[in-house]
Structure formats: structure tokens, C-alpha cells
Design a protein around this motif. Structure first.
Motif, mmCIF file in Angstrom:
data_model
loop_
_atom_site.group_PDB
_atom_site.id
_atom_site.type_symbol
_atom_site.label_atom_id
_atom_site.label_comp_id
_atom_site.label_asym_id
_atom_site.label_seq_id
_atom_site.Cartn_x
_atom_site.Cartn_y
_atom_site.Cartn_z
ATOM 1 N N LEU A 30 16.380 -5.890 35.545
ATOM 2 C CA LEU A 30 16.286 -6.330 34.149
ATOM 3 C C LEU A 30 17.513 -7.125 33.737
ATOM 4 C CD1 LEU A 30 14.846 -3.112 32.444
ATOM 5 C CD2 LEU A 30 13.722 -5.333 32.546
ATOM 6 N N LEU A 31 18.688 -6.626 34.109
ATOM 7 C CA LEU A 31 19.939 -7.304 33.751
ATOM 8 C C LEU A 31 20.063 -8.644 34.461
ATOM 9 C CD1 LEU A 31 22.330 -4.219 33.816
ATOM 10 C CD2 LEU A 31 21.862 -5.621 31.807
ATOM 11 N N ALA A 32 19.736 -8.668 35.748
ATOM 12 C CA ALA A 32 19.854 -9.909 36.513
ATOM 13 C C ALA A 32 18.881 -10.974 36.005
ATOM 14 C CB ALA A 32 19.614 -9.641 38.002
ATOM 15 N N ARG A 33 17.647 -10.583 35.716
ATOM 16 C CA ARG A 33 16.673 -11.546 35.182
ATOM 17 C C ARG A 33 17.077 -12.012 33.786
ATOM 18 N NH1 ARG A 33 15.215 -12.633 40.049
ATOM 19 N NH2 ARG A 33 13.898 -11.077 41.069
ATOM 20 N N HIS A 34 17.696 -11.141 33.030
ATOM 21 C CA HIS A 34 18.180 -11.501 31.701
ATOM 22 C C HIS A 34 19.251 -12.591 31.813
ATOM 23 C CE1 HIS A 34 18.239 -10.600 27.441
ATOM 24 N NE2 HIS A 34 19.553 -10.411 27.432
ATOM 25 N N ALA A 35 20.143 -12.437 32.775
ATOM 26 C CA ALA A 35 21.163 -13.472 33.018
ATOM 27 C C ALA A 35 20.510 -14.771 33.462
ATOM 28 C CB ALA A 35 22.155 -12.985 34.069
ATOM 29 N N GLN A 36 19.499 -14.642 34.306
ATOM 30 C CA GLN A 36 18.778 -15.818 34.801
ATOM 31 C C GLN A 36 18.105 -16.575 33.643
ATOM 32 O OE1 GLN A 36 15.876 -14.698 37.756
ATOM 33 N NE2 GLN A 36 16.241 -16.526 38.983
ATOM 34 N N LYS A 37 17.477 -15.831 32.733
ATOM 35 C CA LYS A 37 16.823 -16.456 31.580
ATOM 36 C C LYS A 37 17.841 -17.166 30.689
ATOM 37 C CE LYS A 37 12.941 -13.219 31.379
ATOM 38 N NZ LYS A 37 12.345 -12.074 30.635
ATOM 39 N N ALA A 73 27.556 -12.830 34.188
ATOM 40 C CA ALA A 73 26.802 -14.078 34.291
ATOM 41 C C ALA A 73 26.020 -14.367 33.014
ATOM 42 C CB ALA A 73 25.853 -14.006 35.489
ATOM 43 N N TYR A 74 25.462 -13.329 32.407
ATOM 44 C CA TYR A 74 24.716 -13.526 31.157
ATOM 45 C C TYR A 74 25.615 -14.116 30.079
ATOM 46 C CZ TYR A 74 22.849 -12.504 26.574
ATOM 47 O OH TYR A 74 22.456 -12.629 25.266
ATOM 48 N N HIS A 75 26.776 -13.521 29.865
ATOM 49 C CA HIS A 75 27.654 -13.985 28.792
ATOM 50 C C HIS A 75 28.179 -15.396 29.082
ATOM 51 C CE1 HIS A 75 27.577 -10.354 26.421
ATOM 52 N NE2 HIS A 75 27.835 -9.624 27.490
ATOM 53 N N LEU A 76 28.434 -15.692 30.338
ATOM 54 C CA LEU A 76 28.855 -17.048 30.690
ATOM 55 C C LEU A 76 27.741 -18.053 30.414
ATOM 56 C CD1 LEU A 76 30.671 -16.278 34.062
ATOM 57 C CD2 LEU A 76 31.760 -17.272 32.041
ATOM 58 N N ALA A 77 26.553 -17.764 30.936
ATOM 59 C CA ALA A 77 25.432 -18.693 30.771
ATOM 60 C C ALA A 77 25.053 -18.853 29.302
ATOM 61 C CB ALA A 77 24.234 -18.199 31.577
ATOM 62 N N ASN A 78 25.174 -17.760 28.561
ATOM 63 C CA ASN A 78 24.816 -17.800 27.148
ATOM 64 C C ASN A 78 25.745 -18.712 26.347
ATOM 65 O OD1 ASN A 78 22.835 -16.755 25.334
ATOM 66 N ND2 ASN A 78 24.378 -15.438 24.405
ATOM 67 N N HIS A 79 26.917 -19.013 26.922
ATOM 68 C CA HIS A 79 27.862 -19.941 26.298
ATOM 69 C C HIS A 79 27.840 -21.310 26.978
ATOM 70 C CE1 HIS A 79 29.372 -16.332 24.330
ATOM 71 N NE2 HIS A 79 30.013 -17.116 23.501
ATOM 72 N N GLY A 80 26.810 -21.559 27.774
ATOM 73 C CA GLY A 80 26.650 -22.882 28.366
ATOM 74 C C GLY A 80 27.441 -23.135 29.629
ATOM 75 N N VAL A 81 28.033 -22.101 30.203
ATOM 76 C CA VAL A 81 28.796 -22.266 31.444
ATOM 77 C C VAL A 81 27.835 -22.323 32.630
ATOM 78 C CG1 VAL A 81 30.515 -21.215 32.974
ATOM 79 C CG2 VAL A 81 30.816 -21.105 30.484
ATOM 80 N N ASP A 82 28.090 -23.230 33.565
ATOM 81 C CA ASP A 82 27.306 -23.316 34.797
ATOM 82 C C ASP A 82 27.799 -22.227 35.744
ATOM 83 O OD1 ASP A 82 25.753 -24.056 36.959
ATOM 84 O OD2 ASP A 82 27.066 -25.711 37.542
ATOM 85 N N VAL A 83 26.985 -21.187 35.922
ATOM 86 C CA VAL A 83 27.411 -20.026 36.704
ATOM 87 C C VAL A 83 26.418 -19.746 37.822
ATOM 88 C CG1 VAL A 83 26.345 -18.507 34.962
ATOM 89 C CG2 VAL A 83 27.963 -17.550 36.610
ATOM 90 N N LEU A 84 26.958 -19.517 39.010
ATOM 91 C CA LEU A 84 26.189 -19.087 40.174
ATOM 92 C C LEU A 84 26.362 -17.582 40.336
ATOM 93 C CD1 LEU A 84 26.774 -21.731 43.005
ATOM 94 C CD2 LEU A 84 24.563 -20.795 42.327
ATOM 95 N N LEU A 85 25.269 -16.852 40.412
ATOM 96 C CA LEU A 85 25.285 -15.403 40.577
ATOM 97 C C LEU A 85 24.704 -15.084 41.955
ATOM 98 C CD1 LEU A 85 25.630 -12.524 39.423
ATOM 99 C CD2 LEU A 85 23.389 -12.797 38.316
ATOM 100 N N LEU A 86 25.550 -14.578 42.848
ATOM 101 C CA LEU A 86 25.162 -14.358 44.239
ATOM 102 C C LEU A 86 24.948 -12.874 44.503
ATOM 103 C CD1 LEU A 86 27.764 -16.758 45.928
ATOM 104 C CD2 LEU A 86 25.506 -17.314 44.974
ATOM 105 N N GLU A 87 23.786 -12.534 45.040
ATOM 106 C CA GLU A 87 23.420 -11.136 45.284
ATOM 107 C C GLU A 87 22.930 -10.993 46.723
ATOM 108 O OE1 GLU A 87 22.299 -7.301 45.534
ATOM 109 O OE2 GLU A 87 23.523 -8.132 43.909
ATOM 110 N N LYS A 88 23.511 -10.033 47.459
ATOM 111 C CA LYS A 88 23.179 -9.892 48.880
ATOM 112 C C LYS A 88 21.778 -9.305 49.109
ATOM 113 C CE LYS A 88 25.418 -5.373 49.413
ATOM 114 N NZ LYS A 88 26.492 -4.615 50.107
ATOM 115 N N SER A 89 21.266 -8.524 48.140
ATOM 116 C CA SER A 89 19.934 -7.942 48.283
ATOM 117 C C SER A 89 18.915 -8.790 47.544
ATOM 118 C CB SER A 89 19.938 -6.510 47.722
ATOM 119 O OG SER A 89 20.903 -5.707 48.368
ATOM 120 N N SER A 90 17.689 -8.299 47.487
ATOM 121 C CA SER A 90 16.668 -8.921 46.638
ATOM 122 C C SER A 90 16.141 -7.848 45.700
ATOM 123 C CB SER A 90 15.539 -9.509 47.492
ATOM 124 O OG SER A 90 14.897 -8.503 48.244
#
Length: 433
Positions: free
Chosen positions: A116-123, A28-45
Motif C-alpha cells: 500500500l505504501l509503495a503504490r502510494h509513492a508510485q501514484k 519516496a512519497y514525500h519527495l514525489a509529492n513535492h515534484g522531485v524525480d525519485v527512483l525507488l529501488l526494491e529487491k523483492s516484488s
């Protein structure tokens, strides 16, 4: 389930990524970093734990550096290399000094690393939805994956609302060893590929900031003799926070695989480690937990009908050393690059050729090496082989330096030394996994 005709805008994206572990977050990070609209779905919190050794080899470190992480910040425990114990010997092997990879490894508990990785993708721009449990693929009339079905859940996994559709022309499954998305398409686990089970726990210990990760090739229930040797192999990975990640693993090539009591074996082994290290129940933090490790591409194909598999979902754990995070991060980068190029092509055969190239790229990168790993896994499942290899191999530093490079898959592709050239050549001539 067949695709619905109309979806709300927030339920649509260019790419849906299922699972926000290292594989999904990196993708998700690499996709978003290239401007792709990406949904990242996680079953936990987040934060949430995952059963793992928490060790990051230089391969994984390279990916983290490439993603922009500052590894000099508190919480990242650097290490020099691997300290190996067995047959009365102890040898310290520094990570190799290569142009391709940094000369250090890291340890970071998954409770922290994954967030850390998930928030990095979110940012970077990824739309992260936590407590969203994907139940299966959304299919069009031709049977192609065009999204996913998911349900909102609470922290215990209980459904809290109606099932929802999320649509995208490309779906990337990073849903771990359960591989629900792959299973829904009939992509089954290959029984002729190695599997392992690992158990781990955290202990308070004065060696929490040791500069070496430890690997124990022999585990003893009492004084070392043949009748007291426990099946499996152990590790101690210092976390730098007052604790160490301690665990043991066993391959399904071992005769004891089905009959091992992991918790009791860990306690028996640790009871015979030096008392001053603190690996006793009174210093146990949490509980001893276990998980399966899917190895050597044990689930293929890695692309089918609009769905790409990344990480444990595609069996991307190294059979030589049980490391999966580095390959999850690398394959996530590869999957993202594939999706970016595919989205630039028109829907149809041109896009499909690009997507099919993902599986070919994985085979080219890891296929031969993982085949070597499968052979290695069979060999070390034989106690006689392991006993002789440990006895005669550990006292030979040059051989052990070669072995470290081989097991950690750390070589320079060009202008490397003789060890690099041998390992690279073997990987090229071996058939794809």
C-alpha cells in the motif's frame, strides 16, 4: 565503485531511495509529492512479507493520515489501546487523548501495508523498480555517493541480468537491518546500543477483531512459578481478518538472549494461553519466523558523503517498545524535506550544510528519548527488576498511564499534562543517543 561517465536517462534521478519498506516508501512519497524525480529501488516484488508485529501506534497513524490514507477502509484494524497482562493482573490502557496524535492505533499485516505504501509513492510520481537488488554505492573520485549499483533479480534473489548504475546527487538508504549501503561506507553497528530479536506468527483466533492490542509481561511454560517463567515478552495484535499477529521478543540485555529457542518458547507460552483463543499449531497460518530489531540509533552517523540513513538502516527502533514503523515514517518525511531543501542549493558547501542538518534534526527529535530507552532496556533485562515492576506497577493505573505515554513516546510538546511535561523534560536533559 567509481561513477560511470554516461548513463541512460531512465537510470538518473534527483534522488535514489534504496528499499521500499515503510521508510523508503514514505521517503519516496514525500519527495514525489513535492515534484522531485525519485527512483525507488526494491529487491523483492510486491506483495512480500516482512517479519514484524504489524502494530501501528498513534505516532504511525498520524503519519498515515498525513499521507492521505483513508483508515476507515476495510483492512485497517483500529484499536483503543493496550491491554497489559502480568503478575496476575490485567489492565487496559487507552491511547492517550492528545492534540498531537490521534487517540487510536491500527494493525495492518506488512504483506499488505508495505505494498500500500509503495503504490502510494508510485501514484505520487515515484519511479518504483521492483526486483532490483542494490549491491553497493556508486562513488565519485572524492569518495562521495553519487548513485548506486544494482542488479535485476528474480523472486528468489537470483541475478537475471547485468549490473546497472543508477545515478543521483542524493541517495537515501532505507535497506533495513542489513544496512548494506551504510556498511559500504564503513558505518558500523554500535555494540553499546540495544538489539532485540523478535519472533512472530499468525494464528486463526476468535479474538481477531478485539479492540485492544495485548502485551504479556510474563510468559509461562506451565503453571506460573519461578522455574516455569520463559525469558522475553509477548504480544497479541488482532488483525481483523480472522487472524492475530502473535509474537515474543527478547533484548540483548537479557542473559538468555543468545540461548533462546524462539519457536519452542512461543509454542510453550501459547500452550498455556486459554484454549478457546486458538493459539495452537492447528491454527497456525504459515510459520514462526524471527528477525533482529536494531534499536536506539545503533548505527550512526545518519548522514555521510551524500548518503542519508532512514529506518532500520539507522537503528531507529524504539528501545522502550520495539516499535520501528512510526520512526521509519517520520524519519522518511524528515529525510525527504532535507533532500528537497538541499536540491534547491548549489552543489558544494551550501548543499552539504543542509544535508548535514538531517542528522542534527534526528538527534534533536529522538536523541535524548532513545538514550532513556537504552537505560530502560538495561533495566528490564534484569529479571528481578521486571518481576517487582510488574507486581507493584500494574495495580497502579496512574503509573501505568504514565508508563504507556513514556514507552510509546506519546506526549503533547506544549500545554500537555504533568506526565507530558515530565517525559519531555527527561528527553531534553538526557544526552543524545
Amino acid at each position: 565503485m567509481t561513477a560511470a561517465l554516461e548513463l541512460r536517462a531512465e537510470h538518473q534521478a534527483q534522488v535514489v531511495v534504496v528499499g521500499a519498506g515503510p521508510a523508503g516508501a514514505a521517503t519516496a512519497y514525500h519527495l514525489a509529492n513535492h515534484g522531485v524525480d525519485v527512483l525507488l529501488l526494491e529487491k523483492s516484488s510486491f506483495p512480500r512479507d516482512k517479519i514484524c508485529g504489524d502494530g501501528l501506534t498513534p505516532r504511525a497513524v498520524k503519519q498515515l493520515i498525513g499521507m492521505g490514507f483513508d483508515l476507515d477502509q476495510p483492512g485497517w484494524q483500529k484499536n483503543k489501546g493496550l491491554r497489559i497482562k502480568g503478575a496476575g493482573h490485567t489492565i487496559e490502557l487507552p491511547w492517550p487523548d492528545l492534540a498531537t496524535y490521534p487517540p487510536f492505533g491500527m494493525v495492518r499485516p506488512r504483506m499488505e501495508l508495505d505494498e500500500l505504501l509503495a503504490r502510494h509513492a508510485q501514484k505520487a510520481g515515484a519511479r518504483l523498480l521492483e526486483r532490483t537488488s542494490v549491491t553497493g554505492p556508486l562513488l565519485d573520485r572524492s569518495g562521495r555517493v553519487v548513485g548506486v549499483m544494482a542488479k535485476p533479480v528474480d523472486d528468489r534473489g537470483r541475478k537475471t541480468g547485468d549490473e546497472v548504475s543508477y545515478a543521483a546527487p542524493i541517495v537515501i538508504a532505507c535497506d533495513g537491518v542489513s544496512a548494506r549501503m551504510a556498511m559500504a561506507l564503513g558505518i558500523e553497528r554500535r555494540e553499546n546500543r540495544p538489539m532485540a530479536v523478535a519472533a512472530r506468527a499468525y494464528y486463526k483466533t476468535p479474538m481477531h477483531d478485539d479492540e485492544w492490542m495485548e502485551s504479556w509481561l510474563e510468559l509461562w511454560d506451565g503453571k506460573p512459578n519461578e522455574s516455569n517463567q520463559l525469558p522475553g515478552y509477548g504480544w497479541i495484535f488482532p488483525c481483523g481478518d480472522g487472524t492475530a499477529n502473535v509474537g515474543l521478543g527478547i533484548l540483548n540485555t537479557s542473559k538468555a538472549f543468545q540461548n533462546l529457542d524462539y519457536k519452542q518458547s512461543m509454542r510453550s507460552w501459547l500452550a498455556n494461553t486459554p484454549e478457546e483463543l486458538g493459539f495452537r499449531d492447528e491454527n497456525l497460518v504459515g510459520e514462526i519466523r524471527s528477525a533482529a530489531l536494531p534499536m536506539g540509533f545503533n548505527r550512526k552517523p545518519h548522514y555521510s558523503r551524500g548518503l542519508l540513513l532512514v529506518g532500520d538502516a539507522g537503528g531507529m527502533v524504539n528501545p522502550f517498545n520495539g516499535e520501528g514503523i512510526d520512526y521509519a515514517l517520520e524519519a522518511g518525511h524528515m529525510a525527504a524535506e532535507t533532500a528537497i531543501q538541499a536540491l534547491a542549493r548549489p552543489v558544494g558547501p551550501a548543499r552539504e550544510r543542509v544535508l548535514e542538518g538531517y542528522a542534527a534534526a534526528l538527534d534533536a527529535s529522538y536523541g535524548g528519548y532513545f538514550t532513556l530507552g537504552r537505560v530502560f532496556a538495561k533495566m528490564i533485562g534484569n529479571p528481578t527488576f521486571m518481576k517487582k515492576a510488574t507486581k507493584y506497577g500494574l495495580p497502579r493505573p496512574a503509573l501505568m498511564r504514565f508508563t504507556l505515554k513514556l514507552m510509546a513516546n506519546l506526549t503533547d510538546p506544549r500545554d500537555g499534562d504533568a506526565h507530558d511535561r515530565i517525559i519531555n523534560a527527561l528527553s531534553k536533559v538526557a544526552p543524545d543517543a
